[in-house]
Design an enzyme around this catalytic site. Structure first.
Site, PDB file in Angstrom:
ATOM      1  N   ASN A  69     -11.761 -11.250  20.399  1.00 39.26           N
ATOM      2  CA  ASN A  69     -12.030 -12.461  21.174  1.00 39.26           C
ATOM      3  C   ASN A  69     -10.797 -13.359  21.368  1.00 39.26           C
ATOM      4  OD1 ASN A  69     -12.254 -13.190  18.445  1.00 39.26           O
ATOM      5  ND2 ASN A  69     -14.480 -13.006  18.537  1.00 39.26           N
ATOM      6  N   THR A  97     -11.958  -4.229  18.000  1.00 41.28           N
ATOM      7  CA  THR A  97     -11.986  -5.005  16.761  1.00 41.28           C
ATOM      8  C   THR A  97     -12.829  -4.286  15.731  1.00 41.28           C
ATOM      9  OG1 THR A  97     -12.918  -6.934  15.649  1.00 41.28           O
ATOM     10  CG2 THR A  97     -13.789  -6.475  17.820  1.00 41.28           C
ATOM     11  N   ILE A  98     -12.298  -4.175  14.523  1.00 36.67           N
ATOM     12  CA  ILE A  98     -13.100  -3.571  13.463  1.00 36.67           C
ATOM     13  C   ILE A  98     -14.235  -4.518  13.054  1.00 36.67           C
ATOM     14  CG2 ILE A  98     -11.246  -2.138  12.520  1.00 36.67           C
ATOM     15  CD1 ILE A  98     -11.149  -4.228  10.158  1.00 36.67           C
ATOM     16  N   ASP A  99     -14.063  -5.816  13.334  1.00 31.37           N
ATOM     17  CA  ASP A  99     -15.071  -6.797  12.919  1.00 31.37           C
ATOM     18  C   ASP A  99     -16.362  -6.700  13.726  1.00 31.37           C
ATOM     19  OD1 ASP A  99     -13.153  -7.648  11.194  1.00 31.37           O
ATOM     20  OD2 ASP A  99     -12.762  -9.562  12.184  1.00 31.37           O
ATOM     21  N   MET A 112     -13.792  -6.237   4.871  1.00 28.45           N
ATOM     22  CA  MET A 112     -13.152  -7.115   5.841  1.00 28.45           C
ATOM     23  C   MET A 112     -14.202  -7.690   6.791  1.00 28.45           C
ATOM     24  SD  MET A 112      -9.497  -5.269   6.621  1.00 28.45           S
ATOM     25  CE  MET A 112      -8.471  -6.720   6.797  1.00 28.45           C
ATOM     26  N   GLY A 113     -13.755  -8.614   7.637  1.00 30.64           N
ATOM     27  CA  GLY A 113     -14.674  -9.313   8.543  1.00 30.64           C
ATOM     28  C   GLY A 113     -14.750 -10.754   8.093  1.00 30.64           C
ATOM     29  N   ARG A 114     -13.879 -11.570   8.666  1.00 26.97           N
ATOM     30  CA  ARG A 114     -13.669 -12.912   8.152  1.00 26.97           C
ATOM     31  C   ARG A 114     -14.919 -13.796   8.337  1.00 26.97           C
ATOM     32  NH1 ARG A 114      -8.597 -14.862  11.089  1.00 26.97           N
ATOM     33  NH2 ARG A 114      -7.729 -12.907  10.311  1.00 26.97           N
ATOM     34  N   GLY A 145      -5.252  -7.205  14.936  1.00 31.21           N
ATOM     35  CA  GLY A 145      -4.980  -6.153  13.944  1.00 31.21           C
ATOM     36  C   GLY A 145      -5.139  -4.764  14.527  1.00 31.21           C
TER      37      GLY A 145
END
Lengths: 370, 370
Positions: free
Chosen positions: A107, A131-133, A176-178, A12
């Site tokens: 990753n 990554t925003i996560d 967000m952040g699965r 993303g």
């Protein structure tokens, strides 16, 4: 090694991924070893279709504008390269005289980097973290995360003020952040203003129990009207099954991950129906990673550094590596870019440490702040 | 008339409603006719409980800080005053020696103003316009709307960039505005960048047909991947029935209006299931009216002016009126504050004119931009 450089992005977009591209172009233009600076549009997927753009002659002014534009100007992709792509990939890289291959992402994308470096020793392969996560291992934190975290922190602060002005409902804010709760947890920064939102926080790393949740909300509601409950989009129950599943087969991404459904709406309805408390959901979704106004200046500069340091490392003949940020000091804030072996981060997810969620939010998945 | 002033707010907060309060305090402090400047906390509901705060001695610095803080520092309410409240209300106003009664809000709140002015001739009653929905009649536009419109315009621009970077899904963006499409239409400002989002827009004033919608999305998708579809939270079908109803009785506001359900999620699922196109929803909800970073400077100043002009008008012995903005010129932008009879705006909703939606978006409820 004399030759060309190519950069592409995976995963993303973020509000600062263009800054990493700007960092790459700036640094690459300064080296006599690099002839042309190419970007592949739409990530590795576009690279396999030879969708190259030549950015060598981009002006300093345009690089600066690029740096300050959210989302990805060269696109990105969610494509996992396959065994049968290898031959074509090598041919394309050879045809374009690529000596330096840079790939930006999380990753999953570092798996792409790892594969490319494993199939050729002629090309320097360097990963740029993004990554925003914030779930990449080893690096202190990840470019893109700081801005998204700032978005959630400030948004939670403002949402808290809004909800407190009416004091008639529960707002369930979906972050967000699965699989990891870094972004959900960033909403806690809003509590620097005493008594402000979020009043409850639920992370995807802790099993979610609906009865416990309803009990938490009722108790918090008894103490104050006007609640903000921050929840991760990826909440799972005690069996590890997503609380809400997306309802259709299109909801699978290019890596085969099943996408989550609308958790915040589900929980808001649960509160309405079971507790008879008026509840609503706010789900900024992609907006949280695209907001220019809330970009963190530190994050922007680090994203730029991640790009420029990747070029420097490639020019030192390093390969199969990724740039990381090593924390020199927290106060004053000081980070040093370094490189590590990309295989150490590929396909690894960095979860929220247990000890943190226990100290920030008192119980298993949370609880009201102390 | 010598005496005290009280101000209170009704309806949802905005990012600039505190600026109107700041305008009231600033102006009121300057008049020798006004002794104390009170605010009633939680709107007319709090006023009926005598929840008064004295703001007369607020410093210039604090007034400036107040002006620049989103949401409502004195709270607000969704309470409709009843016949049986009248006596108590008059008593409280008399006990506090109130000569000037100011009330901020939209068409529901102007009904409150209208009632108060109808039950007493001893008090000057002035309405201050405020609504992000922009549905107040007569005034060119409404304080609060400009900032929320700016939020949706910039957010749509950024969301469009994000979606275009992956080009794999439809994002359904839900805008506030229950019965009027002003905010949903403001997303169209993002199309100043050619080809950018939104690619389809659906307003609540036009009957929504699901088959037509699916056909619109499929056609747009055939031309380009990566779509943003802007929809109003209040879409209704050809029978005038909300597309999605909130699923519980708590979803009714204090004025008896039934609150809408989650339209964006419903439509995203429809696109997934019926067209087999990956779709998701973004629903910033309350965040859109609480964002300080995206406040419009013009809106902020007009909100301040609406407050100060209301005090000036009250001091001129006018009553039963509301401040409006009269357009002197569009280019250069020039507005003049005036007053009108509050009964002209109470309970009236200003819809999007047909001619506008026809020119901006080509068909009944819209269509892809030309």
């Amino acid at each position: 090694m004399q030759g060309n450089l190519v950069i592409a992005h995976g995963g993303g977009p973020t509000a600062v991924i263009n800054a990493s591209l700007a960092g790459v172009i700036s640094e690459a233009k300064r080296s006599p070893k690099i002839d042309r600076v190419y970007a592949a549009k739409w990530g590795i997927e576009g690279l396999l279709q030879e969708l190259f753009v030549d950015l060598t002659d981009m002006s300093t002014k345009d690089i600066e504008r690029l740096k300050n534009t959210p989302s990805s100007a060269i696109g990105t992709c969610r494509y996992k390269i396959k065994e049968q792509d290898h031959k074509k990939l090598l041919e394309i890289l050879k045809n374009h005289r690529i000596q330096y291959f840079l790939y930006t992402g999380g990753n999953d994308s570092m798996d792409t980097c790892s594969r490319v470096s494993s199939i050729t020793r002629d090309i320097r392969v360097v990963g740029i973290p993004k990554t925003i996560d914030n779930d990449l291992a080893i690096t202190d934190h990840c470019p893109g995360y700081g801005s998204a975290a700032r978005y959630y922190a400030l948004t939670t602060l403002e949402l808290g003020l809004d909800v407190a002005a009416l004091n008639i409902h529960v707002s369930v804010l979906e972050a967000m952040g699965r699989n990891t709760g870094w972004l959900t947890a960033s909403t806690a920064l809003a509590t620097e203003i005493r008594g402000n939102a979020p009043h409850l926080i639920y992370l995807p790393e802790r099993p979610f129990n609906e009865d416990k949740f309803l009990d938490d909300v009722q108790k918090a509601w008894d103490r104050r009207r006007g609640l903000v409950v921050a929840v991760s989009e990826g909440l799972v129950n005690e069996q590890g099954i997503p609380l809400v599943r997306a309802r259709h087969e299109t909801a699978v991404d290019g890596f085969g991950h099943v996408l989550p459904g609308n958790v915040s709406q589900y929980l808001a309805e649960l509160v309405s129906v079971k507790l008879n408390i008026r509840a609503r959901s706010e789900k900024p979704g992609l907006i949280g990673r695209a907001s220019k106004a809330l970009v963190s200046d530190v994050d922007l500069e680090e994203a730029f550094t991640a790009g420029s340091f990747a070029v420097k490392s490639a020019l030192e003949d390093r390969s199969g590596i990724m740039v990381v940020f090593h924390r020199i000091s927290g106060e004053p804030y000081s980070m040093e870019p370094r490189v590590i072996d990309v295989s150490e981060v590929a396909n690894v997810e960095k979860k929220m440490p247990d000890r943190w969620s226990c100290s920030i939010f008192s119980s298993n998945c949370l609880e009201e702040k102390q």
